[in-house]
Design a protein around this motif. Structure first.
Motif, short mmCIF file in Angstrom:
data_model
loop_
_atom_site.label_atom_id
_atom_site.label_comp_id
_atom_site.label_asym_id
_atom_site.label_seq_id
_atom_site.Cartn_x
_atom_site.Cartn_y
_atom_site.Cartn_z
N CYS A 43 0.85 -1.19 0.00
CA CYS A 43 0.00 0.00 0.00
C CYS A 43 0.89 1.24 0.00
O CYS A 43 1.84 1.32 0.78
CB CYS A 43 -0.91 -0.01 1.23
N GLU A 44 0.56 2.19 -0.85
CA GLU A 44 1.39 3.39 -0.95
C GLU A 44 1.17 4.34 0.22
O GLU A 44 1.99 5.22 0.47
CB GLU A 44 1.10 4.12 -2.26
N ARG A 45 0.09 4.18 0.94
CA ARG A 45 -0.20 5.07 2.05
C ARG A 45 0.46 4.56 3.31
O ARG A 45 0.70 3.36 3.47
CB ARG A 45 -1.71 5.21 2.25
N ASP A 46 0.75 5.44 4.25
CA ASP A 46 1.45 5.04 5.46
C ASP A 46 0.49 4.49 6.50
O ASP A 46 -0.73 4.49 6.31
CB ASP A 46 2.28 6.19 6.02
N ASP A 47 1.06 3.99 7.62
CA ASP A 47 0.23 3.35 8.62
C ASP A 47 -0.74 4.33 9.27
O ASP A 47 -1.85 3.96 9.66
CB ASP A 47 1.09 2.66 9.68
N ALA A 49 -2.35 6.73 7.75
CA ALA A 49 -3.49 6.84 6.84
C ALA A 49 -4.43 5.65 6.99
O ALA A 49 -5.65 5.80 7.03
CB ALA A 49 -3.01 6.97 5.40
N ARG A 50 -3.86 4.47 7.08
CA ARG A 50 -4.69 3.28 7.21
C ARG A 50 -5.39 3.24 8.58
O ARG A 50 -6.52 2.78 8.70
CB ARG A 50 -3.86 2.01 7.00
N ALA A 158 -18.98 1.97 4.91
CA ALA A 158 -17.77 1.81 5.71
C ALA A 158 -16.61 1.32 4.85
O ALA A 158 -15.46 1.79 4.98
CB ALA A 158 -18.02 0.86 6.87
N ILE A 159 -16.88 0.38 3.96
CA ILE A 159 -15.83 -0.16 3.09
C ILE A 159 -15.29 0.92 2.16
O ILE A 159 -14.09 0.96 1.87
CB ILE A 159 -16.36 -1.38 2.32
N ARG A 160 -16.15 1.82 1.70
CA ARG A 160 -15.70 2.90 0.82
C ARG A 160 -14.66 3.80 1.48
O ARG A 160 -13.86 4.44 0.80
CB ARG A 160 -16.89 3.76 0.40
N ILE A 161 -14.68 3.86 2.79
CA ILE A 161 -13.72 4.72 3.51
C ILE A 161 -12.29 4.25 3.28
O ILE A 161 -11.35 5.05 3.31
CB ILE A 161 -14.04 4.73 5.02
N HIS A 162 -12.10 2.97 3.01
CA HIS A 162 -10.76 2.42 2.82
C HIS A 162 -10.27 2.74 1.39
O HIS A 162 -10.09 1.85 0.56
CB HIS A 162 -10.78 0.91 3.08
N GLU A 163 -10.05 4.02 1.16
CA GLU A 163 -9.70 4.47 -0.19
C GLU A 163 -8.37 3.91 -0.67
O GLU A 163 -8.16 3.77 -1.88
CB GLU A 163 -9.66 5.99 -0.22
N GLN A 165 -7.49 1.02 -0.63
CA GLN A 165 -7.70 -0.34 -1.12
C GLN A 165 -8.67 -0.41 -2.29
O GLN A 165 -9.01 -1.52 -2.75
CB GLN A 165 -8.24 -1.22 0.02
N THR A 166 -9.15 0.72 -2.79
CA THR A 166 -10.24 0.70 -3.75
C THR A 166 -9.88 0.07 -5.09
O THR A 166 -10.77 -0.34 -5.82
CB THR A 166 -10.78 2.13 -4.00
N GLY A 167 -8.62 -0.03 -5.43
CA GLY A 167 -8.25 -0.65 -6.69
C GLY A 167 -8.26 -2.17 -6.64
O GLY A 167 -8.05 -2.82 -7.68
#
Length: 208
Positions: A43-47, A49-50, A158-163, A165-167
């Motif tokens: 994942c390109e985002r840091d911890d 962000a997650r 709620a799942i949409r919030i995990h941007e 992971q959307t790909g």
């Protein structure tokens, strides 16, 4: 009823048991999330962000108690350190029901989280195992929670919030909604989430 939902990664609880969590909250049941890893591998985002995604997604479902165990993503074990970390929080929460990953899973973090969680909850109440995108076909549910359309939509929101992971294909909304519809069909409901019973206890003392 006090509830603990355990996931290996920041989005696992929403994917596996999000509709049921929404139903618990609607009934006034306190829910706690335990998230075992930071979910940053691949994942390109840091911890941070997650973590933010996990906390915001939980809040969509009405959950404000989100606890991070900070083990390394893709390298989660099932030994004493993980068991002890989970057990410490579970003891603090004193749950009547715990949701964990199914043990039959192709992702090593999910599989090991399931094993550790079952050991860590050996003194607690009901334990139900949920399915995710990597659960093996041998998953054989014998407990279902019927969901309303509102429960499913809250889960998807709620799942949409995990941007971050959307790909990924397993985040596809129609796939998630379709599984809920398929599981509902098994119990003559419009939607449902399905579980394997690890342990179920009948109580006659008024608790649960």
């Amino acid at each position: 009823m006090r509830v603990v939902a355990i996931g290996a990664h920041p989005d696992d609880v929403e994917i596996g048991v999000g509709g049921t969590v929404h139903r618990h909250v609607a009934l006034g049941h306190p829910v706690t999330y335990l998230i075992a890893t930071d979910g940053t591998a691949g994942c390109e985002r840091d911890d941070a962000a997650r973590r933010d995604e996990a906390q915001t997604a939980a809040s969509v479902l009405g959950v404000d108690d989100v606890r991070f165990l900070d083990f390394e993503d893709t390298d989660l074990g099932d030994g004493g350190a993980v068991v002890s970390a989970i057990e410490s929080h579970v003891t603090d929460c004193d749950p009547d029901r715990v949701y964990v990953h199914a043990a039959a899973d192709t992702h090593q973090d999910h599989r090991n989280c399931a094993r550790a969680a079952v050991s860590a909850t050996r003194r607690d109440g009901d334990v139900f195992a949920y399915e995710t995108y990597s659960t093996r076909p041998t998953f054989s549910p014998n407990h279902y929670v019927s969901l309303s359309a509102a429960d499913v939509e809250a889960k998807l929101e709620a799942i949409r919030i995990h941007e971050s992971q959307t790909g990924k294909t397993y985040m596809d909304e129609e796939t998630i909604r379709g599984l809920a519809r398929f599981r509902g069909n098994r119990v003559e409901a419009t939607f449902a989430e399905a579980f394997e019973v690890v342990r179920s206890i009948d109580r006659f003392d008024g608790r649960g």
